[in-house]
Scaffold this motif. Structure first.
Motif, mmCIF file in Angstrom:
data_model
loop_
_atom_site.group_PDB
_atom_site.id
_atom_site.type_symbol
_atom_site.label_atom_id
_atom_site.label_comp_id
_atom_site.label_asym_id
_atom_site.label_seq_id
_atom_site.Cartn_x
_atom_site.Cartn_y
_atom_site.Cartn_z
ATOM 1 N N GLU A 106 -5.615 -12.862 3.560
ATOM 2 C CA GLU A 106 -7.012 -12.887 3.153
ATOM 3 C C GLU A 106 -7.400 -11.547 2.533
ATOM 4 N N GLU A 107 -8.036 -11.605 1.359
ATOM 5 C CA GLU A 107 -8.411 -10.382 0.649
ATOM 6 C C GLU A 107 -9.411 -9.557 1.440
ATOM 7 N N GLU A 108 -10.324 -10.223 2.186
ATOM 8 C CA GLU A 108 -11.307 -9.484 2.980
ATOM 9 C C GLU A 108 -10.626 -8.638 4.055
ATOM 10 N N VAL A 109 -9.548 -9.164 4.632
ATOM 11 C CA VAL A 109 -8.812 -8.417 5.648
ATOM 12 C C VAL A 109 -8.086 -7.244 5.000
ATOM 13 N N GLN A 110 -7.511 -7.452 3.825
ATOM 14 C CA GLN A 110 -6.827 -6.375 3.107
ATOM 15 C C GLN A 110 -7.794 -5.221 2.818
ATOM 16 N N THR A 111 -8.988 -5.571 2.359
ATOM 17 C CA THR A 111 -9.982 -4.538 2.056
ATOM 18 C C THR A 111 -10.412 -3.800 3.318
ATOM 19 N N ALA A 112 -10.616 -4.542 4.419
ATOM 20 C CA ALA A 112 -10.989 -3.904 5.685
ATOM 21 C C ALA A 112 -9.879 -2.984 6.168
ATOM 22 N N PRO A 158 -1.128 -8.235 -1.825
ATOM 23 C CA PRO A 158 -0.804 -9.640 -2.065
ATOM 24 C C PRO A 158 0.074 -9.793 -3.305
ATOM 25 N N PRO A 159 0.888 -10.858 -3.372
ATOM 26 C CA PRO A 159 1.716 -11.101 -4.554
ATOM 27 C C PRO A 159 0.864 -11.162 -5.821
ATOM 28 N N GLY A 160 1.296 -10.452 -6.853
ATOM 29 C CA GLY A 160 0.538 -10.423 -8.102
ATOM 30 C C GLY A 160 -0.574 -9.412 -8.095
ATOM 31 N N GLY A 161 -0.778 -8.731 -6.949
ATOM 32 C CA GLY A 161 -1.805 -7.698 -6.866
ATOM 33 C C GLY A 161 -3.198 -8.275 -6.671
ATOM 34 N N SER A 162 -4.121 -7.399 -6.318
ATOM 35 C CA SER A 162 -5.524 -7.770 -6.147
ATOM 36 C C SER A 162 -6.364 -6.698 -6.825
ATOM 37 N N GLU A 163 -7.090 -7.084 -7.865
ATOM 38 C CA GLU A 163 -7.862 -6.094 -8.621
ATOM 39 C C GLU A 163 -8.925 -5.427 -7.748
ATOM 40 N N ARG A 164 -9.475 -6.189 -6.815
ATOM 41 C CA ARG A 164 -10.463 -5.595 -5.900
ATOM 42 C C ARG A 164 -9.809 -4.529 -5.029
ATOM 43 N N LEU A 165 -8.624 -4.846 -4.502
ATOM 44 C CA LEU A 165 -7.919 -3.895 -3.650
ATOM 45 C C LEU A 165 -7.455 -2.682 -4.461
ATOM 46 N N GLN A 166 -6.993 -2.934 -5.694
ATOM 47 C CA GLN A 166 -6.564 -1.834 -6.560
ATOM 48 C C GLN A 166 -7.727 -0.880 -6.847
ATOM 49 N N LEU A 167 -8.903 -1.446 -7.098
ATOM 50 C CA LEU A 167 -10.078 -0.623 -7.382
ATOM 51 C C LEU A 167 -10.447 0.235 -6.171
ATOM 52 N N GLU A 168 -10.404 -0.368 -4.960
ATOM 53 C CA GLU A 168 -10.683 0.393 -3.724
ATOM 54 C C GLU A 168 -9.694 1.552 -3.582
ATOM 55 N N SER A 198 1.473 7.787 -0.812
ATOM 56 C CA SER A 198 2.461 6.825 -1.285
ATOM 57 C C SER A 198 1.956 5.390 -1.130
ATOM 58 N N THR A 199 1.308 5.096 0.008
ATOM 59 C CA THR A 199 0.771 3.750 0.230
ATOM 60 C C THR A 199 -0.306 3.423 -0.792
ATOM 61 N N LEU A 200 -1.206 4.358 -1.030
ATOM 62 C CA LEU A 200 -2.271 4.129 -2.013
ATOM 63 C C LEU A 200 -1.704 3.941 -3.409
ATOM 64 N N ALA A 201 -0.710 4.736 -3.763
ATOM 65 C CA ALA A 201 -0.096 4.604 -5.084
ATOM 66 C C ALA A 201 0.521 3.222 -5.254
ATOM 67 N N GLU A 202 1.138 2.685 -4.195
ATOM 68 C CA GLU A 202 1.731 1.354 -4.262
ATOM 69 C C GLU A 202 0.659 0.278 -4.405
ATOM 70 N N VAL A 203 -0.467 0.465 -3.710
ATOM 71 C CA VAL A 203 -1.558 -0.501 -3.846
ATOM 72 C C VAL A 203 -2.133 -0.452 -5.257
ATOM 73 N N VAL A 204 -2.301 0.744 -5.813
ATOM 74 C CA VAL A 204 -2.850 0.902 -7.166
ATOM 75 C C VAL A 204 -1.978 0.197 -8.199
ATOM 76 N N THR A 205 -0.681 0.327 -8.066
ATOM 77 C CA THR A 205 0.226 -0.283 -9.040
ATOM 78 C C THR A 205 0.526 -1.747 -8.750
ATOM 79 N N GLY A 206 0.067 -2.247 -7.607
ATOM 80 C CA GLY A 206 0.317 -3.637 -7.248
ATOM 81 C C GLY A 206 1.621 -3.858 -6.525
ATOM 82 N N ALA A 207 2.335 -2.775 -6.209
ATOM 83 C CA ALA A 207 3.608 -2.910 -5.492
ATOM 84 C C ALA A 207 3.393 -3.251 -4.023
ATOM 85 N N ARG A 208 2.231 -2.940 -3.471
ATOM 86 C CA ARG A 208 1.890 -3.294 -2.088
ATOM 87 C C ARG A 208 0.617 -4.107 -2.095
#
Length: 435
Positions: free
Chosen positions: A345-351, A381-391, A369-379
């Motif tokens: 769930e994206e809401e859980v990822q954001t929390a 949900p599959p295919g990335g989440s633009e909301r999570l990337q923006l956070e 390193s974790t943030l960099a992976e989230v920004v690039t979509g490597a960490r």
């Protein structure tokens, strides 16, 4: 002859309390111990408080002087002062406590309590409406000599009025109005709390249980272990009326004490309740119970809920609490929140990402390193989440210490991204990460 009842009434109306030489605590006394002595005279067959036959209700004989009264009449008299109503002999505090305990052992005075409350009117005149009105008037007037009568109404009665849920609710509310005015060392406190706990747990009518839970909240001290244990048992009864569980959660919120592990665990019971309203109050109670670095014994339980509970709302709530109680750099909390970045769930990822920001130390390389992976979509949900990337983009400058090549490289990858919001944010963040 002026009856002892009239004398006690006159003293009570003047707000009488024991002199400085008397025992400082005002007793709550109600007993059901019967002491029948053979060969008594006719005069000894009458209660000198209510001037009624002793055979009409349970009696009690005072140990020091041997005088016998209706237990409930004696209770009311001793609310005014801790003396025998007949001979004025002192009644020791330990005897008062024993008498009060006898109420819990044999709660069978409900009908006699109705009789006393309604001044010996015949049962047919004791309508539910009249009894409730009388309880409310005397509670509003602050007549604490009625505490034993209100307590006895929560026992068992044969009449319709004595069994009425509305009368029992009024009796509980009367106790709620009168009892908190007494000091905590008052002998009756522990017995009233036991009575309210019993009603909260055993009463069949939900309205009576709700009233008892509210009274328990008003009468108990913060962090009271017995009260909190009672509330936890109520919350564990998921088949009970949701309003009953909500009242228990509300009482827990009022009694929760920071750093108290018992109240924290009870709050977690509310946090996983099937009803969302109970869960919401449970979250508030958990926050009131926990503080950063002082609830280490329950962090493991919080982590378990955050990672594995099937309800999305519960996982989000526990991540919020986890961020507030785990110490900065705490490995257990960080590992759990990092795992939740992979939640379905994206809401859980954001929390989880927001929780990590509160737990990470600035400059932590694992965090960058974790943030960099989230920004690039490597960490994530599959295919990335633009909301999570923006956070993660907005969070990077607050976690990384510039210059940070790893963070800058991740941000550069989004400069020409298709999503204009991400691209614009990346252009704004990049200078904050470079020399």
């Amino acid at each position: 002859v002026l009856s002892a009842q009239q004398a006690m009434g006159a003293q009570s109306s003047r707000g009488y309390r024991p002199r400085s030489g008397d025992d400082a605590s005002i007793p709550f006394v109600m007993g059901t111990i019967v002491d029948d002595n053979p060969g008594e005279s006719a005069a000894d067959d009458v209660c000198s408080v209510c001037i009624g036959p002793l055979a009409s209700a349970t009696t009690y004989s005072l140990a020091r002087c041997g005088h016998k009264f209706h237990a409930l009449c004696l209770a009311c008299a001793l609310q005014a002062q801790q003396l025998c109503p007949l001979c004025r002999a002192d009644v020791p505090t330990d005897e008062c406590s024993r008498l009060a305990g006898s109420l819990l052992a044999d709660p069978s005075n409900a009908q006699f309590a109705c009789d006393l409350l309604m001044e010996k009117q015949v049962e047919s005149a004791q309508s539910e409406e009249r009894i409730i009105a009388k309880i409310r008037r005397e509670a509003k007037a602050g007549d604490d000599t009625r505490i034993p009568i209100f307590a006895a109404l929560l026992g068992h009665g044969d009449s319709k009025a004595a069994r009425s849920a509305a009368v029992r609710v009024a009796a509980v509310e009367g106790l709620r109005n009168l009892v908190p005015a007494f000091p905590s060392e008052w002998v009756g406190y522990v017995h009233i709390l036991m009575l309210l706990q019993r009603v909260s747990l055993e009463e069949e009518d939900p309205e009576v249980r709700i009233a008892a839970l509210r009274a328990l909240k008003a009468c108990s001290a913060k962090g009271d272990p017995e009260a909190i244990s009672c509330l936890k048992v109520v919350l564990e009864g998921t088949k009970a009326d949701p309003e009953v569980r909500l009242a228990a959660a509300d009482a827990l919120q009022g009694l929760a004490e920071r750093g108290n592990h018992s109240s924290a665990r009870a709050a977690m019971t509310a946090l996983v309740d099937p009803d969302s309203a109970v869960r919401s109050v449970g979250l508030t109670a958990l926050r009131a119970s926990c503080a950063r670095g002082v609830c280490t014994e329950v962090i493991g339980d919080i982590v378990e809920l955050a990672v594995n509970h099937p309800e999305t709302e519960v996982r989000i709530m526990t991540l919020t609490v986890l961020a507030e109680v785990e110490v900065e750099g705490g490995a257990l909390g960080i590992a759990a929140a990092t795992q939740c970045l992979e939640d379905r769930e994206e809401e859980v990822q954001t929390a989880a990402l927001k929780a990590l920001q509160k737990m990470w130390k600035r400059g932590d390389r694992e965090a960058v390193s974790t943030l960099a992976e989230v920004v690039t979509g490597a960490r994530g949900p599959p295919g990335g989440s633009e909301r999570l990337q923006l956070e993660a983009l907005e969070m990077l400058p607050r976690v990384a210490i510039r210059p940070d090549a790893l963070a800058a490289s991740a941000v550069k990858s989004l400069i020409n991204y298709d999503d204009t919001t991400l691209s614009f944010t990346a252009e704004k963040v990049l200078p904050q990460l470079c020399q």
